[in-house]
Design a protein around this motif. Structure first.
Motif, PDB file in Angstrom:
ATOM      1  N   ILE A   1      10.656   0.991   6.982  1.00 40.82           N
ATOM      2  CA  ILE A   1      10.476   2.293   7.632  1.00 40.82           C
ATOM      3  C   ILE A   1      11.849   2.971   7.718  1.00 40.82           C
ATOM      4  CG2 ILE A   1       8.366   1.693   8.881  1.00 40.82           C
ATOM      5  CD1 ILE A   1      10.040   1.216  11.378  1.00 40.82           C
TER       6      ILE A   1
ATOM      7  N   TYR B   1      19.087   3.397   9.374  1.00 40.02           N
ATOM      8  CA  TYR B   1      18.429   2.919   8.147  1.00 40.02           C
ATOM      9  C   TYR B   1      19.465   2.235   7.240  1.00 40.02           C
ATOM     10  CZ  TYR B   1      15.845   3.249   3.711  1.00 40.02           C
ATOM     11  OH  TYR B   1      15.235   2.985   2.514  1.00 40.02           O
TER      12      TYR B   1
ATOM     13  N   ALA C   1      16.496  -2.958  -0.930  1.00 40.79           N
ATOM     14  CA  ALA C   1      17.608  -2.366  -0.194  1.00 40.79           C
ATOM     15  C   ALA C   1      17.538  -0.865  -0.420  1.00 40.79           C
ATOM     16  CB  ALA C   1      18.922  -2.971  -0.681  1.00 40.79           C
ATOM     17  N   SER C   2      18.667  -0.203  -0.504  1.00 38.43           N
ATOM     18  CA  SER C   2      18.701   1.250  -0.688  1.00 38.43           C
ATOM     19  C   SER C   2      20.137   1.673  -0.979  1.00 38.43           C
ATOM     20  CB  SER C   2      18.228   1.953   0.593  1.00 38.43           C
ATOM     21  OG  SER C   2      18.461   3.349   0.508  1.00 38.43           O
TER      22      SER C   2
ATOM     23  N   SER D   1       7.730   9.379  -2.300  1.00 34.20           N
ATOM     24  CA  SER D   1       6.768   8.421  -1.754  1.00 34.20           C
ATOM     25  C   SER D   1       6.392   8.930  -0.366  1.00 34.20           C
ATOM     26  CB  SER D   1       7.413   7.030  -1.633  1.00 34.20           C
ATOM     27  OG  SER D   1       8.227   6.964  -0.473  1.00 34.20           O
TER      28      SER D   1
ATOM     29  N   THR E   1       9.366   9.549   1.888  1.00 31.56           N
ATOM     30  CA  THR E   1      10.254  10.702   1.674  1.00 31.56           C
ATOM     31  C   THR E   1       9.480  12.022   1.655  1.00 31.56           C
ATOM     32  OG1 THR E   1      10.101  10.245  -0.695  1.00 31.56           O
ATOM     33  CG2 THR E   1      12.041   9.424   0.446  1.00 31.56           C
TER      34      THR E   1
ATOM     35  N   ALA F   1       0.818  -1.220   0.000  1.00 30.09           N
ATOM     36  CA  ALA F   1       0.000   0.000   0.000  1.00 30.09           C
ATOM     37  C   ALA F   1       0.846   1.262   0.000  1.00 30.09           C
ATOM     38  CB  ALA F   1      -0.933  -0.005   1.211  1.00 30.09           C
ATOM     39  N   GLY F   2       2.171   1.134   0.049  1.00 29.54           N
ATOM     40  CA  GLY F   2       3.036   2.314   0.082  1.00 29.54           C
ATOM     41  C   GLY F   2       3.362   2.818  -1.318  1.00 29.54           C
TER      42      GLY F   2
ATOM     43  N   VAL G   1      13.229   8.135  -3.896  1.00 28.29           N
ATOM     44  CA  VAL G   1      11.995   7.967  -4.666  1.00 28.29           C
ATOM     45  C   VAL G   1      10.906   8.791  -3.968  1.00 28.29           C
ATOM     46  CG1 VAL G   1      10.276   6.297  -5.472  1.00 28.29           C
ATOM     47  CG2 VAL G   1      12.652   5.557  -5.131  1.00 28.29           C
TER      48      VAL G   1
ATOM     49  N   ASN H   1       9.309  -5.540   0.372  1.00 30.43           N
ATOM     50  CA  ASN H   1       9.355  -4.102   0.070  1.00 30.43           C
ATOM     51  C   ASN H   1       9.064  -3.226   1.289  1.00 30.43           C
ATOM     52  OD1 ASN H   1       8.828  -1.555  -1.633  1.00 30.43           O
ATOM     53  ND2 ASN H   1       6.834  -1.973  -0.707  1.00 30.43           N
TER      54      ASN H   1
ATOM     55  N   ARG I   1       6.564  -7.086  12.294  1.00 37.39           N
ATOM     56  CA  ARG I   1       7.174  -7.197  13.620  1.00 37.39           C
ATOM     57  C   ARG I   1       6.778  -8.496  14.311  1.00 37.39           C
ATOM     58  NH1 ARG I   1       5.018  -1.324  15.180  1.00 37.39           N
ATOM     59  NH2 ARG I   1       3.253  -2.328  14.135  1.00 37.39           N
TER      60      ARG I   1
ATOM     61  N   VAL J   1      11.650  -3.960  11.658  1.00 43.81           N
ATOM     62  CA  VAL J   1      10.860  -4.023  10.413  1.00 43.81           C
ATOM     63  C   VAL J   1      11.770  -4.345   9.227  1.00 43.81           C
ATOM     64  CG1 VAL J   1       9.423  -2.712   8.801  1.00 43.81           C
ATOM     65  CG2 VAL J   1       9.062  -2.478  11.282  1.00 43.81           C
TER      66      VAL J   1
ATOM     67  N   ASP K   1       0.059  -5.498   3.886  1.00 45.34           N
ATOM     68  CA  ASP K   1       0.438  -4.257   4.574  1.00 45.34           C
ATOM     69  C   ASP K   1      -0.272  -4.205   5.919  1.00 45.34           C
ATOM     70  OD1 ASP K   1       1.240  -1.472   5.074  1.00 45.34           O
ATOM     71  OD2 ASP K   1       1.591  -1.372   2.919  1.00 45.34           O
ATOM     72  N   LEU K   2       0.068  -3.200   6.702  1.00 45.56           N
ATOM     73  CA  LEU K   2      -0.495  -3.086   8.056  1.00 45.56           C
ATOM     74  C   LEU K   2      -2.019  -3.059   8.023  1.00 45.56           C
ATOM     75  CD1 LEU K   2       2.047  -0.508   9.528  1.00 45.56           C
ATOM     76  CD2 LEU K   2       1.756  -2.894  10.253  1.00 45.56           C
TER      77      LEU K   2
ATOM     78  N   THR L   1      18.041   5.083  -5.063  1.00 44.64           N
ATOM     79  CA  THR L   1      18.214   6.328  -4.331  1.00 44.64           C
ATOM     80  C   THR L   1      16.822   6.944  -4.153  1.00 44.64           C
ATOM     81  OG1 THR L   1      19.432   8.410  -4.189  1.00 44.64           O
ATOM     82  CG2 THR L   1      18.677   7.782  -6.382  1.00 44.64           C
TER      83      THR L   1
ATOM     84  N   ASP M   1       1.840  -7.606   9.777  1.00 43.74           N
ATOM     85  CA  ASP M   1       2.731  -6.781  10.596  1.00 43.74           C
ATOM     86  C   ASP M   1       4.059  -7.524  10.692  1.00 43.74           C
ATOM     87  OD1 ASP M   1       4.185  -5.327  12.402  1.00 43.74           O
ATOM     88  OD2 ASP M   1       2.487  -4.969  13.746  1.00 43.74           O
TER      89      ASP M   1
HETATM   90  N1  LIG Z   1      11.323   6.137  -1.020  1.00 43.50           N
HETATM   91  C1  LIG Z   1      12.650   6.062  -1.130  1.00 43.50           C
HETATM   92  O1  LIG Z   1      13.339   7.065  -1.399  1.00 43.50           O
HETATM   93  C2  LIG Z   1      13.360   4.748  -0.976  1.00 43.50           C
HETATM   94  C3  LIG Z   1      14.705   4.655  -1.413  1.00 43.50           C
HETATM   95  C4  LIG Z   1      15.377   3.448  -1.258  1.00 43.50           C
HETATM   96  C5  LIG Z   1      14.729   2.355  -0.716  1.00 43.50           C
HETATM   97  N2  LIG Z   1      13.430   2.477  -0.294  1.00 43.50           N
HETATM   98  C6  LIG Z   1      12.807   1.294   0.297  1.00 43.50           C
HETATM   99  O2  LIG Z   1      11.689   0.927  -0.490  1.00 43.50           O
HETATM  100  C7  LIG Z   1      10.716   0.314   0.334  1.00 43.50           C
HETATM  101  C8  LIG Z   1       9.374   0.996   0.133  1.00 43.50           C
HETATM  102  O3  LIG Z   1       9.514   2.348   0.496  1.00 43.50           O
HETATM  103  P1  LIG Z   1       8.418   3.448   0.154  1.00 43.50           P
HETATM  104  O4  LIG Z   1       9.150   4.663  -0.220  1.00 43.50           O
HETATM  105  O5  LIG Z   1       7.382   2.893  -0.744  1.00 43.50           O
HETATM  106  O6  LIG Z   1       7.825   3.686   1.609  1.00 43.50           O
HETATM  107  P2  LIG Z   1       6.305   3.908   2.076  1.00 43.50           P
HETATM  108  O7  LIG Z   1       6.390   4.489   3.433  1.00 43.50           O
HETATM  109  O8  LIG Z   1       5.558   4.631   1.016  1.00 43.50           O
HETATM  110  O9  LIG Z   1       5.743   2.430   2.126  1.00 43.50           O
HETATM  111  C9  LIG Z   1       6.166   1.496   3.095  1.00 43.50           C
HETATM  112  C10 LIG Z   1       5.022   0.562   3.355  1.00 43.50           C
HETATM  113  O10 LIG Z   1       5.459  -0.382   4.333  1.00 43.50           O
HETATM  114  C11 LIG Z   1       4.385  -0.588   5.234  1.00 43.50           C
HETATM  115  N3  LIG Z   1       4.880  -1.036   6.532  1.00 43.50           N
HETATM  116  C12 LIG Z   1       5.564  -0.304   7.456  1.00 43.50           C
HETATM  117  N4  LIG Z   1       5.764  -1.026   8.560  1.00 43.50           N
HETATM  118  C13 LIG Z   1       5.209  -2.250   8.339  1.00 43.50           C
HETATM  119  C14 LIG Z   1       5.090  -3.427   9.109  1.00 43.50           C
HETATM  120  N5  LIG Z   1       5.543  -3.499  10.381  1.00 43.50           N
HETATM  121  N6  LIG Z   1       4.466  -4.494   8.564  1.00 43.50           N
HETATM  122  C15 LIG Z   1       3.972  -4.419   7.308  1.00 43.50           C
HETATM  123  N7  LIG Z   1       4.042  -3.333   6.529  1.00 43.50           N
HETATM  124  C16 LIG Z   1       4.655  -2.257   7.040  1.00 43.50           C
HETATM  125  C17 LIG Z   1       3.705   0.778   5.347  1.00 43.50           C
HETATM  126  O11 LIG Z   1       2.382   0.667   5.850  1.00 43.50           O
HETATM  127  C18 LIG Z   1       3.787   1.282   3.921  1.00 43.50           C
HETATM  128  O12 LIG Z   1       2.644   0.961   3.166  1.00 43.50           O
HETATM  129  C19 LIG Z   1      11.247   0.403   1.770  1.00 43.50           C
HETATM  130  O13 LIG Z   1      11.888  -0.803   2.109  1.00 43.50           O
HETATM  131  C20 LIG Z   1      12.255   1.519   1.671  1.00 43.50           C
HETATM  132  O14 LIG Z   1      13.224   1.426   2.672  1.00 43.50           O
HETATM  133  C21 LIG Z   1      12.735   3.643  -0.425  1.00 43.50           C
END
Ligand SMILES: NC(=O)c1ccc[n+]([C@@H]2O[C@H](COP(=O)([O-])OP(=O)(O)OC[C@H]3O[C@@H](n4cnc5c(N)ncnc54)[C@H](O)[C@@H]3O)[C@@H](O)[C@H]2O)c1
Length: 241
Positions: A85, A146, A132-133, A181, A184, A17-18, A179, A82, A57, A105, A39-40, A177, A55
């Motif tokens: 946090i 992180y 990863a990242s 979302s 961020t 859902a993210g 994104v 995916n 955790r 997480v 997702d949560l 790098t 979840d």
């Molecule tokens: N956005 C960026 O710049 C970026 C860059 C590099 C890597 N990432 C990685 O990409 C992945 C997705 O990131 P995003 O930007 O879409 O973040 P986001 O915050 O939009 O989405 C993360 C999702 O994870 C879910 N989540 C959080 N804790 C949870 C839990 N305990 N159990 C189940 N679901 C849980 C959230 O509800 C959310 O829907 C992450 O692993 C992030 O570290 C993101």
């Protein structure tokens, strides 16, 4: 159970859902997967045939999510770890109540899902793609907690690739790098932060979530059938430096 004549591979996307999760669900569905978002909150996600509550955790929750996929669709071909946090801040300032959940997480949750999905992926000779990242590939000041979790995910990807190769299960990762979302949202409108961030990216722009999804899809596809243990940067050249 889904129609047994439907041979589409089944993908489970955590954090579906993210921001990146939604792109993954849409992309994988468009390219022939039956997608389950986890997702949560189990809200519907465009492209996902089904949503489950998860979840990370809780080990019990991870095993229940995989069991629900198997009950409903009879197989699991792809796990995309995916969900994640973030926590920003210098090491001397980050309290334990902030960094422990990031480890639980991003690292423990990924490990729990890999354990829960293992038997089903062996059955399907399936694949895992971990998120990863850049922060796991290069050291970024102010992002220690992180970054350490993402470096650990990259190492876990390598170890699992070796341990599970004999069972035909491939394990890879993508490392984007920044994104735009929800994760961020606190920085993408911060002109000073973004100027510094963009200056660090040779291709000079942020990543679109769809570009991350396309890279993950390729790693999961038969075209990458001899690729395992690899982390694919989607970072405009940041990690080349
Ligand atoms: N956005 C960026 O710049 C970026 C860059 C590099 C890597 N990432 C990685 O990409 C992945 C997705 O990131 P995003 O930007 O879409 O973040 P986001 O915050 O939009 O989405 C993360 C999702 O994870 C879910 N989540 C959080 N804790 C949870 C839990 N305990 N159990 C189940 N679901 C849980 C959230 O509800 C959310 O829907 C992450 O692993 C992030 O570290 C993101």
């Amino acid at each position: 159970m889904a129609d047994p004549t439907d041979n589409r591979p089944v993908a489970l996307v955590t954090g579906g859902a993210g921001g990146i999760g939604r792109a993954l669900c849409a992309d994988l569905a468009e390219h022939g997967h039956t997608v389950v978002s986890a997702d949560l909150v189990a809200d519907p996600v465009p492209g996902a045939a089904h949503s489950v509550e998860l979840d990370l955790r809780s080990g019990e929750s991870c095993w229940a999510a995989v069991a629900e996929v198997l009950d409903r669709f009879g197989r699991l071909d792809l796990l995309v770890n995916n969900a994640g946090i973030n926590a920003r801040g210098r090491v001397e300032d980050v309290p334990e109540e902030v960094w422990l959940p990031v480890v639980d997480v991003n690292l423990n949750g990924t490990l729990r899902m890999c354990q829960a999905a293992y038997a089903a992926l062996v059955e399907s000779r399936g694949a895992i793609v971990n998120l990863a990242s850049t922060g796991g590939l290069v050291a970024i000041a102010g992002s220690a907690v992180y970054g350490v979790t993402k470096a650990a995910v990259i190492h876990l990807t390598k170890v699992l690739a070796l341990e599970w190769a004999g069972a035909g299960v491939r394990v890879n990762a993508v490392a984007p790098t920044i994104v735009p979302s929800p994760m961020t949202a606190d920085v993408v409108d911060d002109a000073e932060y973004m100027a510094a961030k963009l200056a660090s990216i040779p291709l000079g722009r942020v990543v679109d979530a769809a570009e991350v999804a396309a890279a993950a899809r390729w790693l999961a596809s038969p075209a990458a059938g001899m690729v395992t243990g690899h982390t694919l940067p989607v970072d405009g050249g940041v990690s080349v430096l």
